[in-house]
Scaffold this motif. Structure first.
Motif, PDB file in Angstrom:
ATOM      1  N   ILE A 171       0.841  -1.197   0.000  1.00  0.00           N
ATOM      2  CA  ILE A 171       0.000   0.000   0.000  1.00  0.00           C
ATOM      3  C   ILE A 171       0.877   1.248   0.000  1.00  0.00           C
ATOM      4  O   ILE A 171       1.838   1.358   0.767  1.00  0.00           O
ATOM      5  CB  ILE A 171      -0.967   0.029   1.200  1.00  0.00           C
ATOM      6  CG1 ILE A 171      -0.223  -0.145   2.525  1.00  0.00           C
ATOM      7  CG2 ILE A 171      -2.039  -1.054   1.044  1.00  0.00           C
ATOM      8  CD1 ILE A 171      -1.078   0.169   3.732  1.00  0.00           C
ATOM      9  N   VAL A 172       0.526   2.155  -0.903  1.00  0.00           N
ATOM     10  CA  VAL A 172       1.303   3.389  -1.090  1.00  0.00           C
ATOM     11  C   VAL A 172       0.352   4.530  -1.436  1.00  0.00           C
ATOM     12  O   VAL A 172      -0.781   4.300  -1.871  1.00  0.00           O
ATOM     13  CB  VAL A 172       2.338   3.225  -2.231  1.00  0.00           C
ATOM     14  CG1 VAL A 172       3.427   2.240  -1.864  1.00  0.00           C
ATOM     15  CG2 VAL A 172       1.641   2.793  -3.530  1.00  0.00           C
ATOM     16  N   PRO A 177       5.912   5.909  -6.759  1.00  0.00           N
ATOM     17  CA  PRO A 177       6.456   5.156  -7.903  1.00  0.00           C
ATOM     18  C   PRO A 177       6.004   3.697  -7.969  1.00  0.00           C
ATOM     19  O   PRO A 177       5.954   3.116  -9.060  1.00  0.00           O
ATOM     20  CB  PRO A 177       7.977   5.245  -7.674  1.00  0.00           C
ATOM     21  CG  PRO A 177       8.175   6.484  -6.871  1.00  0.00           C
ATOM     22  CD  PRO A 177       6.970   6.594  -5.988  1.00  0.00           C
ATOM     23  N   LEU A 178       5.677   3.090  -6.812  1.00  0.00           N
ATOM     24  CA  LEU A 178       5.252   1.688  -6.816  1.00  0.00           C
ATOM     25  C   LEU A 178       3.745   1.522  -6.988  1.00  0.00           C
ATOM     26  O   LEU A 178       3.237   0.402  -6.900  1.00  0.00           O
ATOM     27  CB  LEU A 178       5.686   1.000  -5.512  1.00  0.00           C
ATOM     28  CG  LEU A 178       7.189   0.845  -5.287  1.00  0.00           C
ATOM     29  CD1 LEU A 178       7.458   0.106  -3.980  1.00  0.00           C
ATOM     30  CD2 LEU A 178       7.853   0.113  -6.456  1.00  0.00           C
ATOM     31  N   TYR A 233       0.833   5.155   9.241  1.00  0.00           N
ATOM     32  CA  TYR A 233       2.211   5.609   9.052  1.00  0.00           C
ATOM     33  C   TYR A 233       2.612   5.658   7.587  1.00  0.00           C
ATOM     34  O   TYR A 233       3.511   6.412   7.209  1.00  0.00           O
ATOM     35  CB  TYR A 233       3.161   4.751   9.889  1.00  0.00           C
ATOM     36  CG  TYR A 233       3.083   5.149  11.342  1.00  0.00           C
ATOM     37  CD1 TYR A 233       3.876   6.181  11.838  1.00  0.00           C
ATOM     38  CD2 TYR A 233       2.167   4.548  12.202  1.00  0.00           C
ATOM     39  CE1 TYR A 233       3.774   6.583  13.156  1.00  0.00           C
ATOM     40  CE2 TYR A 233       2.062   4.948  13.523  1.00  0.00           C
ATOM     41  CZ  TYR A 233       2.860   5.963  14.004  1.00  0.00           C
ATOM     42  OH  TYR A 233       2.754   6.370  15.308  1.00  0.00           O
ATOM     43  N   VAL A 234       1.946   4.890   6.749  1.00  0.00           N
ATOM     44  CA  VAL A 234       2.139   5.043   5.306  1.00  0.00           C
ATOM     45  C   VAL A 234       1.623   6.413   4.873  1.00  0.00           C
ATOM     46  O   VAL A 234       2.261   7.130   4.092  1.00  0.00           O
ATOM     47  CB  VAL A 234       1.425   3.918   4.531  1.00  0.00           C
ATOM     48  CG1 VAL A 234       1.419   4.222   3.030  1.00  0.00           C
ATOM     49  CG2 VAL A 234       2.107   2.578   4.796  1.00  0.00           C
ATOM     50  N   ARG A 235       0.473   6.795   5.419  1.00  0.00           N
ATOM     51  CA  ARG A 235      -0.093   8.113   5.091  1.00  0.00           C
ATOM     52  C   ARG A 235       0.820   9.252   5.547  1.00  0.00           C
ATOM     53  O   ARG A 235       0.843  10.321   4.926  1.00  0.00           O
ATOM     54  CB  ARG A 235      -1.473   8.267   5.750  1.00  0.00           C
ATOM     55  CG  ARG A 235      -2.551   7.385   5.148  1.00  0.00           C
ATOM     56  CD  ARG A 235      -3.921   7.672   5.761  1.00  0.00           C
ATOM     57  NE  ARG A 235      -4.961   6.923   5.073  1.00  0.00           N
ATOM     58  CZ  ARG A 235      -5.491   5.784   5.505  1.00  0.00           C
ATOM     59  NH1 ARG A 235      -5.074   5.257   6.667  1.00  0.00           N
ATOM     60  NH2 ARG A 235      -6.426   5.169   4.813  1.00  0.00           N
ATOM     61  N   VAL A 240       6.698   2.450   2.671  1.00  0.00           N
ATOM     62  CA  VAL A 240       5.780   1.631   1.887  1.00  0.00           C
ATOM     63  C   VAL A 240       5.197   0.568   2.818  1.00  0.00           C
ATOM     64  O   VAL A 240       5.930  -0.091   3.556  1.00  0.00           O
ATOM     65  CB  VAL A 240       6.537   0.967   0.719  1.00  0.00           C
ATOM     66  CG1 VAL A 240       5.661  -0.064   0.032  1.00  0.00           C
ATOM     67  CG2 VAL A 240       7.015   2.020  -0.260  1.00  0.00           C
ATOM     68  N   GLY A 241       3.884   0.397   2.792  1.00  0.00           N
ATOM     69  CA  GLY A 241       3.255  -0.576   3.668  1.00  0.00           C
ATOM     70  C   GLY A 241       3.109  -1.935   3.018  1.00  0.00           C
ATOM     71  O   GLY A 241       2.831  -2.025   1.812  1.00  0.00           O
ATOM     72  N   ILE A 242       3.303  -2.993   3.789  1.00  0.00           N
ATOM     73  CA  ILE A 242       3.007  -4.353   3.336  1.00  0.00           C
ATOM     74  C   ILE A 242       2.059  -4.957   4.363  1.00  0.00           C
ATOM     75  O   ILE A 242       2.434  -5.146   5.526  1.00  0.00           O
ATOM     76  CB  ILE A 242       4.274  -5.220   3.208  1.00  0.00           C
ATOM     77  CG1 ILE A 242       5.288  -4.566   2.269  1.00  0.00           C
ATOM     78  CG2 ILE A 242       3.907  -6.610   2.691  1.00  0.00           C
ATOM     79  CD1 ILE A 242       6.598  -5.338   2.150  1.00  0.00           C
TER      80      ILE A 242
END
Length: 324
Positions: A171-172, A177-178, A233-235, A240-242
């Motif tokens: 999640i991004v 870019p991903l 924390y991604v926000r 990058v979240g997994i």
């Protein structure tokens, strides 16, 4: 020797030797518990607990053995009560579950709602924790069922049955870019700071194995047990979240992009486990099947007849598990 005395020593041992806290939890008096423990020790001729003045300081070697047997006796008493209630009032009782945040938040709600609709007079209690805590609770008989992906196999007295398979999503933010699926490779992922689950939690081992197989070292900058915390924390731009794919909500999380990562990581299997020797009431069988439809009472009973994981795995070799 009285059952009450066995319960007192068991509860004191599980309240960090705090007699006051034990008394509060059992709605009785501290002097009464202390007196009954002394009477039991006098009858047995050994001390269950070592003391410093009036304070309990540790469990003696004899106490360790006695407590283990006391726990078994108390579990058998609970089983007798459950058998009696199953015959006298089969639609009344309780179920206790230990599980992770991901299961409690994203998988179990519809199951629990349906179960409560079907059995309105059965109370349901949920405990959340790490996979190790969850497994320990089930192994000790503190809960009826443990639902987790990791750690259940570490406890040989648990009957473990596979429920479903699942994988992960990256999640991004939308401008990352991903965010394009074609850009998602392990090599590209390793170039960014990563926010994901703590080690030994929610299939984290599969993530680590994937990077190791490519001789890559991921930059894990933040870990949490809660997928919602990871998304927060991604926000904030931490990385990058997994997360488990089931933990992405396209409505609530519409500011984020979830990129399917099943081509990068092996799928994980969530299992339900319970202590061998547990008396399963009819509504418990129903709960298991609501959570995992392929786990019919006949399949569960077949699993109960086997003693090890390999034999139980053989039962499911031709069963296609659902995917979440």
């Amino acid at each position: 020797m009285k059952l009450q005395q066995l319960r007192y020593i068991w509860e004191v041992a599980h309240h960090d030797l705090n007699v006051s806290a034990t008394a509060q939890s059992l709605y009785t008096s501290q002097p009464g518990i202390s007196k009954q423990i002394r009477l039991l020790e006098d009858e047995l001729g050994v001390e269950v607990f070592a003391r410093s003045g009036k304070h309990l300081t540790s469990i003696t070697p004899a106490g360790e053995d006695i407590l283990k047997l006391a726990g078994e006796v108390l579990k058998q008493v609970a089983t007798i009560k459950a058998v009696a209630q199953e015959h006298s009032d089969p639609r009344k009782g309780s179920i206790s579950i230990a599980t992770t945040h991901t299961q409690a938040r994203y998988v179990l709600p519809p199951v629990i709602k349906q179960f409560i609709d079907n059995f309105p007079e059965v109370s349901l209690h949920m405990n959340q924790g790490t996979p190790m805590q969850i497994s320990e609770m089930a192994s000790e008989g503190e809960v009826d069922f443990a639902i987790a992906t990791e750690a259940l196999e570490l406890f040989g007295n648990l009957v473990m049955m596979p429920c479903y398979r699942w994988n992960r999503s990256v999640i991004v933010p939308r401008d990352h870019p991903l965010a394009q699926p074609s850009a998602l490779t392990l090599e590209n992922l390793a170039n960014f700071p990563i926010v994901t689950y703590v080690f030994g939690f929610t299939g984290r081992s599969k993530l680590d194995d994937a990077f190791s197989s490519k001789e890559l070292t991921p930059k894990v900058v933040f870990t949490a047990t809660d997928a919602d915390v990871i998304k927060t924390y991604v926000r904030l731009g931490l990385g990058v979240g997994i997360i488990a794919s089931m933990a992405y909500d396209p409505i609530i999380d519409k500011d984020l992009v979830a990129v399917d990562a099943q081509h990068l990581f092996q799928s994980s299997t969530t299992k339900i486990g319970f202590r061998r020797g547990t008396f399963l009431r009819k509504f418990m069988y129903d709960f298991i099947q609501l959570f995992a439809p392929h786990l019919t009472p006949e399949v569960v009973d077949k699993c109960l007849k086997h003693q090890n994981k390999a034999e139980i795995d053989e039962i499911f070799k031709d069963i296609e598990l659902p995917v979440h």
